[in-house]
Design a protein around this motif. Sequence first.
Motif, short mmCIF file in Angstrom:
data_model
loop_
_atom_site.label_atom_id
_atom_site.label_comp_id
_atom_site.label_asym_id
_atom_site.label_seq_id
_atom_site.Cartn_x
_atom_site.Cartn_y
_atom_site.Cartn_z
N MET A 1 0.82 -1.20 0.00
CA MET A 1 0.00 0.00 0.00
C MET A 1 0.86 1.26 0.00
O MET A 1 0.69 2.12 -0.83
N ILE A 2 1.84 1.34 0.96
CA ILE A 2 2.67 2.54 1.04
C ILE A 2 3.52 2.67 -0.22
O ILE A 2 3.77 3.76 -0.70
N GLY A 3 3.95 1.52 -0.79
CA GLY A 3 4.76 1.55 -2.00
C GLY A 3 4.02 2.16 -3.16
O GLY A 3 4.57 2.97 -3.92
N THR A 4 2.77 1.81 -3.34
CA THR A 4 1.95 2.36 -4.42
C THR A 4 1.76 3.86 -4.22
O THR A 4 1.87 4.63 -5.18
N LEU A 5 1.50 4.25 -3.00
CA LEU A 5 1.32 5.67 -2.69
C LEU A 5 2.60 6.45 -3.00
O LEU A 5 2.55 7.50 -3.64
N VAL A 6 3.74 5.92 -2.58
CA VAL A 6 5.01 6.61 -2.82
C VAL A 6 5.30 6.67 -4.32
O VAL A 6 5.77 7.69 -4.83
N TYR A 7 5.00 5.60 -5.03
CA TYR A 7 5.22 5.59 -6.48
C TYR A 7 4.40 6.69 -7.15
O TYR A 7 4.91 7.44 -7.99
N GLU A 8 3.15 6.81 -6.76
CA GLU A 8 2.29 7.85 -7.34
C GLU A 8 2.78 9.25 -6.98
O GLU A 8 2.81 10.14 -7.82
N LEU A 9 3.17 9.42 -5.71
CA LEU A 9 3.71 10.72 -5.31
C LEU A 9 4.99 11.03 -6.08
O LEU A 9 5.20 12.16 -6.52
N HIS A 10 5.83 10.04 -6.25
CA HIS A 10 7.08 10.23 -6.99
C HIS A 10 6.78 10.65 -8.42
O HIS A 10 7.39 11.59 -8.94
N ARG A 11 5.86 9.97 -9.03
CA ARG A 11 5.51 10.26 -10.42
C ARG A 11 4.96 11.67 -10.57
O ARG A 11 5.32 12.40 -11.48
N ARG A 12 4.09 12.08 -9.63
CA ARG A 12 3.42 13.38 -9.74
C ARG A 12 4.25 14.53 -9.19
O ARG A 12 4.18 15.64 -9.72
N GLU A 13 4.99 14.31 -8.13
CA GLU A 13 5.55 15.42 -7.37
C GLU A 13 7.07 15.56 -7.42
O GLU A 13 7.60 16.50 -6.84
N GLU A 14 7.77 14.65 -8.09
CA GLU A 14 9.23 14.70 -8.02
C GLU A 14 9.79 16.05 -8.49
O GLU A 14 10.64 16.64 -7.84
N GLY A 15 9.31 16.55 -9.61
CA GLY A 15 9.81 17.82 -10.13
C GLY A 15 9.55 18.98 -9.19
O GLY A 15 10.43 19.81 -8.93
N ARG A 16 8.34 19.05 -8.66
CA ARG A 16 8.01 20.13 -7.71
C ARG A 16 8.81 20.00 -6.42
O ARG A 16 9.26 20.99 -5.85
N LEU A 17 9.01 18.76 -5.99
CA LEU A 17 9.78 18.54 -4.77
C LEU A 17 11.25 18.95 -4.97
O LEU A 17 11.84 19.59 -4.10
N ARG A 18 11.80 18.63 -6.13
CA ARG A 18 13.18 19.02 -6.42
C ARG A 18 13.29 20.56 -6.43
O ARG A 18 14.25 21.12 -5.91
N SER A 19 12.30 21.24 -7.01
CA SER A 19 12.28 22.72 -7.00
C SER A 19 12.18 23.25 -5.57
O SER A 19 12.83 24.24 -5.23
N PHE A 20 11.36 22.60 -4.77
CA PHE A 20 11.22 22.95 -3.35
C PHE A 20 12.60 22.93 -2.68
O PHE A 20 12.98 23.86 -1.97
N ARG A 41 12.47 7.96 2.84
CA ARG A 41 11.82 8.02 4.16
C ARG A 41 10.36 7.60 4.07
O ARG A 41 9.85 6.92 4.95
N LEU A 42 9.70 8.03 2.99
CA LEU A 42 8.30 7.64 2.83
C LEU A 42 8.19 6.13 2.65
O LEU A 42 7.28 5.50 3.19
N LEU A 43 9.11 5.55 1.87
CA LEU A 43 9.09 4.10 1.67
C LEU A 43 9.33 3.35 2.98
O LEU A 43 8.74 2.31 3.22
N ALA A 44 10.23 3.88 3.79
CA ALA A 44 10.57 3.21 5.04
C ALA A 44 9.50 3.40 6.11
O ALA A 44 9.44 2.64 7.07
N ALA A 45 8.64 4.40 5.94
CA ALA A 45 7.60 4.68 6.93
C ALA A 45 6.53 3.60 6.89
O ALA A 45 6.21 3.07 5.84
N SER A 46 6.02 3.30 8.03
CA SER A 46 4.89 2.39 8.10
C SER A 46 3.88 2.97 9.08
O SER A 46 3.81 2.55 10.22
N MET A 159 14.96 -3.02 -1.02
CA MET A 159 15.20 -2.22 0.18
C MET A 159 14.46 -2.79 1.39
O MET A 159 15.01 -2.85 2.49
N ALA A 160 13.23 -3.22 1.18
CA ALA A 160 12.46 -3.82 2.27
C ALA A 160 13.15 -5.08 2.77
O ALA A 160 13.25 -5.31 3.98
N HIS A 161 13.64 -5.88 1.83
CA HIS A 161 14.34 -7.12 2.19
C HIS A 161 15.58 -6.81 3.03
O HIS A 161 15.81 -7.42 4.07
N CYS A 162 16.38 -5.85 2.58
CA CYS A 162 17.61 -5.51 3.29
C CYS A 162 17.32 -4.86 4.64
O CYS A 162 18.00 -5.16 5.64
#
Length: 172
Positions: A1-20, A41-46, A159-162
């Motif tokens: 669940m968190i992985g899908t959310l992070v993937y979507e956020l990455h896809r939509r927000e990476e450029g804006r976040l880099r500008s931030f 950090r988002l991926l590691a969060a649960s 990453m989850a495995h490690c």
Amino acid sequence: MIGTLVYELHRREEGRLRSFFMRRLRNAADAADATQETFLRLLAASPATPIEQPNHYLYRTAQSVAVDQSRRAISRSRVECPITDERAIWNIASDAPTPEKEVIDRERLAKFEAALMTLPPRARAVLLLSRKEGWTFAAIADHLGVSTSTVYNELRMAMAHCMDAMARLDRD
């Protein structure tokens, strides 16, 4: 669940976040590192409850990363500052690891490498290309002949495995 959310956020927000981060850190390399750190950090969060406002959560995490980056920069500037009083040199604590710490670190590294070797070959390659070599998802996907979402999923799984292997190590 968190992985899908992070993937979507990455896809939509990476450029804006880099500008931030560029506005705050004023350095492209630091902005790229901070962007990547935020998504890690988002991926590691649960979180115990579902995230109701993902963008707010993303930028709150990003703010925390920016503060940490600034603190590290301040610490580096203090360390890089020349010492004018020779007597002050004798009062500097050594940051060299103790022999005991070196042994513990070597053991942890050996166990991490063992966990890394238990990964499927493609997941191991994705993790190493991303984290060790600094390749982008697109470059890894092109190199391996897979989609970027496959790269993302392989990296998330690796990453989850490690992290799980290291958590087991800490408990033992």
